[in-house]
Design an enzyme around this catalytic site. Structure first.
Site, PDB file in Angstrom:
ATOM      1  CG  ASP A   1      34.439  40.673  45.677  1.00  0.00           C
ATOM      2  OD1 ASP A   1      34.554  40.241  44.510  1.00  0.00           O
ATOM      3  OD2 ASP A   1      34.763  39.993  46.682  1.00  0.00           O
TER       4      ASP A   1
ATOM      5  CB  VAL B   1      31.500  32.998  40.602  1.00  0.00           C
ATOM      6  CG1 VAL B   1      29.978  32.891  40.561  1.00  0.00           C
ATOM      7  CG2 VAL B   1      31.984  33.121  42.047  1.00  0.00           C
TER       8      VAL B   1
ATOM      9  CG  HIS C   1      32.182  37.704  38.114  1.00  0.00           C
ATOM     10  ND1 HIS C   1      31.999  36.393  37.748  1.00  0.00           N
ATOM     11  CD2 HIS C   1      33.391  37.755  38.718  1.00  0.00           C
ATOM     12  CE1 HIS C   1      33.050  35.688  38.116  1.00  0.00           C
ATOM     13  NE2 HIS C   1      33.926  36.496  38.708  1.00  0.00           N
TER      14      HIS C   1
END
Ligand code: 5GP
Length: 124
Positions: A33, A100, A104
């Site tokens: 990240d 996003v 994920h």
């Protein structure tokens, strides 16, 4: 949330912007990240265009789902967080503050991770 083919993770998958890759399989990619909130903070994403777990679980072929779950486990082993423990988290949609629109899973480790949830406010 509709899938946006120009979201940041789609661009990473296309090689348009760099990432610090940790692991790659046939159907999944793991990378650090960019703004880590724990000593270990790795993102695992499917290579396919899925917005979130709802989309992925409804539409992805079994081989992609198996690959993704195995990739999460393998990345945790590679990161060395299995013995002490770690947390996986997938934000889905508005209330979870998903930022996003490409599925994920966060892997957090390397520290005592505290309470499972921060304090939010009821929406229903
Ligand atoms: P979300 O809030 O959607 O669950 O998490 C999105 C994550 O993506 C955040 O932790 C954020 O730091 C990370 N992120 C956003 N842009 C980039 C980027 O360009 N590269 C990497 N490696 N991570 C990113």
């Amino acid at each position: 949330m509709a899938y946006d083919p120009n979201n940041i993770f789609a661009r990473i998958l296309r090689g348009e912007i760099p990432c610090k890759k940790v692991h790659e399989t046939a159907h999944s990619l793991a990378f650090h990240d960019i703004q880590p909130v724990a000593p270990t903070h790795i993102l695992v994403i499917p290579k396919g265009a899925y917005v979130d777990i709802e989309d992925f679980s409804a539409k992805a072929p079994d081989a992609e789902i198996a690959d993704f779950i195995r990739a999460v486990g393998e990345v945790a082993r590679m990161a060395g967080v299995v013995a002490d423990g770690y947390r996986i988290l997938a934000n889905n949609g508005r209330d979870a503050h998903q930022t996003v629109p490409h599925l994920h899973v966060h892997i957090f480790g390397g520290m005592k991770l505290g309470a499972m949830l921060g304090h939010g406010e009821a929406t229903q």
